[in-house]
Design a protein around this motif. Structure first.
Motif, PDB file in Angstrom:
ATOM      1  N   ARG A   1       0.824  -1.207   0.000  1.00  0.00           N
ATOM      2  CA  ARG A   1       0.000   0.000   0.000  1.00  0.00           C
ATOM      3  C   ARG A   1       0.860   1.259   0.000  1.00  0.00           C
ATOM      4  O   ARG A   1       0.588   2.228  -0.717  1.00  0.00           O
ATOM      5  N   PHE A   2       1.908   1.255   0.823  1.00  0.00           N
ATOM      6  CA  PHE A   2       2.752   2.443   0.916  1.00  0.00           C
ATOM      7  C   PHE A   2       3.471   2.707  -0.408  1.00  0.00           C
ATOM      8  O   PHE A   2       3.501   3.837  -0.891  1.00  0.00           O
ATOM      9  N   LEU A   3       4.043   1.662  -0.995  1.00  0.00           N
ATOM     10  CA  LEU A   3       4.778   1.852  -2.240  1.00  0.00           C
ATOM     11  C   LEU A   3       3.841   2.240  -3.379  1.00  0.00           C
ATOM     12  O   LEU A   3       4.209   3.045  -4.239  1.00  0.00           O
ATOM     13  N   GLU A   4       2.630   1.690  -3.392  1.00  0.00           N
ATOM     14  CA  GLU A   4       1.655   2.102  -4.399  1.00  0.00           C
ATOM     15  C   GLU A   4       1.327   3.584  -4.240  1.00  0.00           C
ATOM     16  O   GLU A   4       1.195   4.320  -5.220  1.00  0.00           O
ATOM     17  N   TRP A   5       1.213   4.022  -2.987  1.00  0.00           N
ATOM     18  CA  TRP A   5       0.926   5.432  -2.702  1.00  0.00           C
ATOM     19  C   TRP A   5       2.054   6.324  -3.222  1.00  0.00           C
ATOM     20  O   TRP A   5       1.805   7.362  -3.840  1.00  0.00           O
ATOM     21  N   VAL A   6       3.293   5.913  -3.014  1.00  0.00           N
ATOM     22  CA  VAL A   6       4.442   6.680  -3.498  1.00  0.00           C
ATOM     23  C   VAL A   6       4.453   6.720  -5.021  1.00  0.00           C
ATOM     24  O   VAL A   6       4.674   7.764  -5.640  1.00  0.00           O
ATOM     25  N   LEU A   7       4.177   5.566  -5.647  1.00  0.00           N
ATOM     26  CA  LEU A   7       4.322   5.449  -7.092  1.00  0.00           C
ATOM     27  C   LEU A   7       3.156   6.021  -7.873  1.00  0.00           C
ATOM     28  O   LEU A   7       3.194   6.054  -9.102  1.00  0.00           O
ATOM     29  N   ARG A   8       2.106   6.455  -7.178  1.00  0.00           N
ATOM     30  CA  ARG A   8       1.013   7.138  -7.876  1.00  0.00           C
ATOM     31  C   ARG A   8       1.368   8.603  -8.121  1.00  0.00           C
ATOM     32  O   ARG A   8       0.626   9.319  -8.794  1.00  0.00           O
ATOM     33  N   PHE A   9       2.480   9.061  -7.550  1.00  0.00           N
ATOM     34  CA  PHE A   9       2.961  10.436  -7.719  1.00  0.00           C
ATOM     35  C   PHE A   9       1.976  11.471  -7.175  1.00  0.00           C
ATOM     36  O   PHE A   9       1.959  12.615  -7.604  1.00  0.00           O
ATOM     37  N   ASP A  10       1.100  11.059  -6.223  1.00  0.00           N
ATOM     38  CA  ASP A  10       0.148  12.000  -5.646  1.00  0.00           C
ATOM     39  C   ASP A  10       0.830  12.985  -4.704  1.00  0.00           C
ATOM     40  O   ASP A  10       0.330  14.086  -4.491  1.00  0.00           O
ATOM     41  N   VAL A  11       1.957  12.570  -4.135  1.00  0.00           N
ATOM     42  CA  VAL A  11       2.642  13.393  -3.143  1.00  0.00           C
ATOM     43  C   VAL A  11       4.064  13.680  -3.647  1.00  0.00           C
ATOM     44  O   VAL A  11       4.804  12.757  -3.967  1.00  0.00           O
ATOM     45  N   PRO A  12       4.437  14.949  -3.752  1.00  0.00           N
ATOM     46  CA  PRO A  12       5.768  15.275  -4.302  1.00  0.00           C
ATOM     47  C   PRO A  12       6.903  14.916  -3.351  1.00  0.00           C
ATOM     48  O   PRO A  12       6.713  14.823  -2.132  1.00  0.00           O
ATOM     49  N   ALA A  13       8.078  14.708  -3.915  1.00  0.00           N
ATOM     50  CA  ALA A  13       9.277  14.463  -3.113  1.00  0.00           C
ATOM     51  C   ALA A  13       9.517  15.660  -2.199  1.00  0.00           C
ATOM     52  O   ALA A  13       9.258  16.803  -2.567  1.00  0.00           O
ATOM     53  N   GLY A  14       9.994  15.372  -0.977  1.00  0.00           N
ATOM     54  CA  GLY A  14      10.260  16.429  -0.017  1.00  0.00           C
ATOM     55  C   GLY A  14       9.106  16.712   0.914  1.00  0.00           C
ATOM     56  O   GLY A  14       9.179  17.631   1.733  1.00  0.00           O
ATOM     57  N   THR A  15       8.040  15.913   0.819  1.00  0.00           N
ATOM     58  CA  THR A  15       6.871  16.111   1.679  1.00  0.00           C
ATOM     59  C   THR A  15       7.077  15.438   3.036  1.00  0.00           C
ATOM     60  O   THR A  15       7.401  14.251   3.092  1.00  0.00           O
ATOM     61  N   PRO A  16       6.874  16.162   4.143  1.00  0.00           N
ATOM     62  CA  PRO A  16       6.924  15.516   5.461  1.00  0.00           C
ATOM     63  C   PRO A  16       5.770  14.527   5.600  1.00  0.00           C
ATOM     64  O   PRO A  16       4.668  14.774   5.106  1.00  0.00           O
ATOM     65  N   LEU A  17       6.013  13.410   6.255  1.00  0.00           N
ATOM     66  CA  LEU A  17       4.999  12.374   6.418  1.00  0.00           C
ATOM     67  C   LEU A  17       4.314  12.508   7.776  1.00  0.00           C
ATOM     68  O   LEU A  17       4.984  12.579   8.806  1.00  0.00           O
ATOM     69  N   ASN A  18       3.010  12.546   7.756  1.00  0.00           N
ATOM     70  CA  ASN A  18       2.210  12.575   8.974  1.00  0.00           C
ATOM     71  C   ASN A  18       1.921  11.131   9.362  1.00  0.00           C
ATOM     72  O   ASN A  18       1.019  10.491   8.807  1.00  0.00           O
ATOM     73  N   VAL A  19       2.687  10.603  10.305  1.00  0.00           N
ATOM     74  CA  VAL A  19       2.595   9.183  10.655  1.00  0.00           C
ATOM     75  C   VAL A  19       1.210   8.829  11.171  1.00  0.00           C
ATOM     76  O   VAL A  19       0.644   7.793  10.806  1.00  0.00           O
TER      77      VAL A  19
ATOM     78  N   GLY B   1      10.438  12.640  13.033  1.00  0.00           N
ATOM     79  CA  GLY B   1       9.498  12.429  11.938  1.00  0.00           C
ATOM     80  C   GLY B   1      10.203  11.938  10.688  1.00  0.00           C
ATOM     81  O   GLY B   1      11.414  11.648  10.689  1.00  0.00           O
ATOM     82  N   TRP B   2       9.422  11.858   9.611  1.00  0.00           N
ATOM     83  CA  TRP B   2       9.940  11.284   8.373  1.00  0.00           C
ATOM     84  C   TRP B   2       9.659  12.207   7.193  1.00  0.00           C
ATOM     85  O   TRP B   2       8.694  12.960   7.180  1.00  0.00           O
TER      86      TRP B   2
END
Length: 309
Positions: free
Chosen positions: A92-110, A144-145
């Motif tokens: 799920r996480f990798l699919e979320w990354v690979l959909r390009f919905d969130v740009p690189a450099g975005t802080p992650l809200n755990v 954080g991440w």
């Protein structure tokens, strides 16, 4: 019954993630491949397809399974157990990354992501810590991440690293005795490749899953704890890149099937040089396809693409 219902709910939500990773008008793979990807029976797959049809997400008639709309949070089914398996979280996480919905450099809200992925925050923290070595995420100096994301540089470096790992696997595999289990896997994969080649005009969307199974089989002959996480990331990224660029998709997939069959034939011959040559040809093709896909997603300028570097 409760256990079966839980399995259906989890698989249905994972199917929603698969749909969300594609576009309206795209097609889902065959029932057999869906069953393999979701880890459920074809009976449950048909129940999931019926639910997607009822929700207006899918047009389903025979082999035709066309996406009519993308899912939203309201489509997801509540789980009795909020703890999903690690492999489900990972996908799920990798699919979320690979959909390009969130740009690189975005802080992650755990806390927010833990709710979205149906896991407790501590499980997501542990997962991110393990994923940190892959270069997709990094710890922030003050806690954080940070999502480093899938960038052009990351794609090129990952492709080069994939070549190192896979050519090593080919060198190992070609010399294995014929009683080794991998040869039976290759026999089955060869039949599946010929079967898909025969129906490529209508079912070319099914190739990405077959591609994943093929490369997993090749790499299965080398066990190395230090690259296991990278192999998972590599497998998913190179599965998705076949779906990012729809131009000439049928022809690209048909050519990749032929390259896979050439690798299998060279491996069976026992000729290491021939096997390496066939694998190298396919890896260069795959890298070119990946870079072309990045261009389509506006992640890399045309002039930066050099497929044979």
């Amino acid at each position: 019954m409760a256990r079966t219902d839980d399995r259906f709910r989890s698989a249905f939500n994972e199917a929603l993630s698969m749909v969300a990773a594609q576009k309206v008008g795209d097609s889902l793979p065959s029932e057999t491949m869906l069953a393999e990807a979701l880890g459920v029976s074809r009976t449950i797959v048909r129940t999931i397809l019926a639910a997607l049809l009822e929700a207006g997400l899918l047009h389903w008639r025979g082999r035709e399974k066309t996406i009519l709309r993308l899912p939203n949070k309201a489509d997801r089914l509540p789980l009795r157990d909020e703890h999903v398996p690690r492999e489900v979280l990972e996908r799920r996480f990798l699919e979320w990354v690979l959909r390009f919905d969130v740009p690189a450099g975005t802080p992650l809200n755990v806390a927010k992501l833990a709710k979205e992925f149906s896991v407790p925050p501590h499980a997501l923290q542990e997962f991110l810590s393990g994923l940190g070595q892959s270069g997709l995420v990094a710890r922030r100096p003050r806690g954080g991440w940070l999502l480093l994301g899938f960038t052009a540089d990351y794609a090129i470096e990952l492709s080069e690293f994939r070549s190192v790992l896979e050519l090593h696997a080919v060198r190992t595999l070609v010399h294995l005795p014929k009683i080794h289990a991998v040869w039976r896997k290759l026999d089955g994969l060869e039949r599946q490749h010929h079967d898909l080649a025969a129906r490529i005009d209508t079912d070319f969307h099914d190739f990405s899953r077959l591609d994943g199974a093929f490369h997993v089989a090749l790499n299965s002959v080398v066990e190395n704890r230090f690259v296991t996480q990278f192999q998972k990331v590599i497998a998913l990224i190179f599965h998705y890149h076949y779906q990012w660029d729809k131009r000439m998709e049928r022809d690209r997939n048909a050519a990749a099937i032929a390259e896979h069959l050439a690798i299998i034939a060279a491996l069976r011959s026992g000729n290491e040089a021939a096997a390496i040559a066939a694998a190298t040809t396919h890896l260069l093709t795959s890298k070119a396809t990946l870079l072309g896909s990045l261009r389509v997603n506006a992640l890399i300028p045309d002039e930066d693409i050099n497929p044979v570097e």
